[in-house]
Design an enzyme around this catalytic site. Structure first.
Site, PDB file in Angstrom:
ATOM      1  N   HIS A  59      43.392  34.558  61.814  1.00  0.00           N
ATOM      2  CA  HIS A  59      42.465  33.873  60.911  1.00  0.00           C
ATOM      3  C   HIS A  59      41.323  33.278  61.727  1.00  0.00           C
ATOM      4  CE1 HIS A  59      45.500  33.156  57.393  1.00  0.00           C
ATOM      5  NE2 HIS A  59      45.583  34.389  57.890  1.00  0.00           N
ATOM      6  N   GLU A  61      40.082  30.235  62.072  1.00  0.00           N
ATOM      7  CA  GLU A  61      40.343  29.013  62.835  1.00  0.00           C
ATOM      8  C   GLU A  61      41.192  29.306  64.067  1.00  0.00           C
ATOM      9  OE1 GLU A  61      39.841  27.935  58.480  1.00  0.00           O
ATOM     10  OE2 GLU A  61      40.924  29.469  59.602  1.00  0.00           O
ATOM     11  N   CYS A  89      44.119  27.340  55.688  1.00  0.00           N
ATOM     12  CA  CYS A  89      45.429  27.628  55.095  1.00  0.00           C
ATOM     13  C   CYS A  89      46.490  26.810  55.838  1.00  0.00           C
ATOM     14  CB  CYS A  89      45.721  29.125  55.197  1.00  0.00           C
ATOM     15  SG  CYS A  89      46.156  29.672  56.871  1.00  0.00           S
ATOM     16  N   CYS A  92      46.750  27.757  59.601  1.00  0.00           N
ATOM     17  CA  CYS A  92      45.613  27.289  60.388  1.00  0.00           C
ATOM     18  C   CYS A  92      45.601  25.773  60.501  1.00  0.00           C
ATOM     19  CB  CYS A  92      44.306  27.798  59.787  1.00  0.00           C
ATOM     20  SG  CYS A  92      44.115  29.583  59.964  1.00  0.00           S
TER      21      CYS A  92
END
Length: 162
Positions: A59, A61, A89, A92
């Site tokens: 992801h 991040e 999320c 993350c």
């Protein structure tokens, strides 16, 4: 927060949103971007690369955190600020807390993401459940020596706490 500080945060958030927009065009992953800032300078950028990498953990991040940590040669981002195009999320958010930045700013919230097919509510719900009630069978099997690694860690004199 004064107007000058707000404008600075908006500028860095806009960079994260721009990364997200560009990422959609590349097809590497979803519409997510992140930047990490230290002392007023961007030190890392990240994009969601789940599709291109076939890695469900890649992801935006996480990508940015990995880059920043390598650049700083540290697992600790205590002097940094993370800007994300969207509310992180649960995975993350966990990574962000482990990295210990001094602040997190995001542009779109999780409800906006959910309206566009990125709904993490089921994960938040699963985390709150006892292990035995989760949808993915989750079983703790205690072994006789399951605490030994922790005991060895406790006894380690040169450990770095994190």
């Amino acid at each position: 927060m004064d107007e000058k500080e707000l404008q600075m945060h908006k500028q860095f958030l806009q960079e994260a949103v721009n990364l997200a927009r560009e990422n959609v065009a590349t097809g590497r992953g979803g519409p997510f971007g992140a930047v990490i800032v230290k002392d007023g300078q961007i030190i890392a950028r990240g994009c969601n690369q789940v599709l291109g990498s076939q890695d469900p953990t890649l992801h935006a991040e996480v990508d940015a955190i990995r880059t920043a940590c390598k650049k700083l040669n540290s697992f600790d981002l205590k002097d940094c600020v993370i800007y994300s195009s969207c509310e992180p999320c649960p995975m993350c958010l966990g990574a962000i807390y482990w990295a210990r930045p001094k602040a997190l700013f995001f542009a779109a919230d999780r409800y906006t993401a959910a309206r566009h097919g990125f709904d993490d509510k089921f994960i938040y719900d699963e985390i709150a459940l006892p292990a035995e009630k989760r949808h993915i069978p989750t079983v703790c099997i205690a072994l006789e020596d399951n605490e030994e690694p922790f005991e060895k860690w406790d006894a380690k004199e040169d450990k770095v706490s994190y």
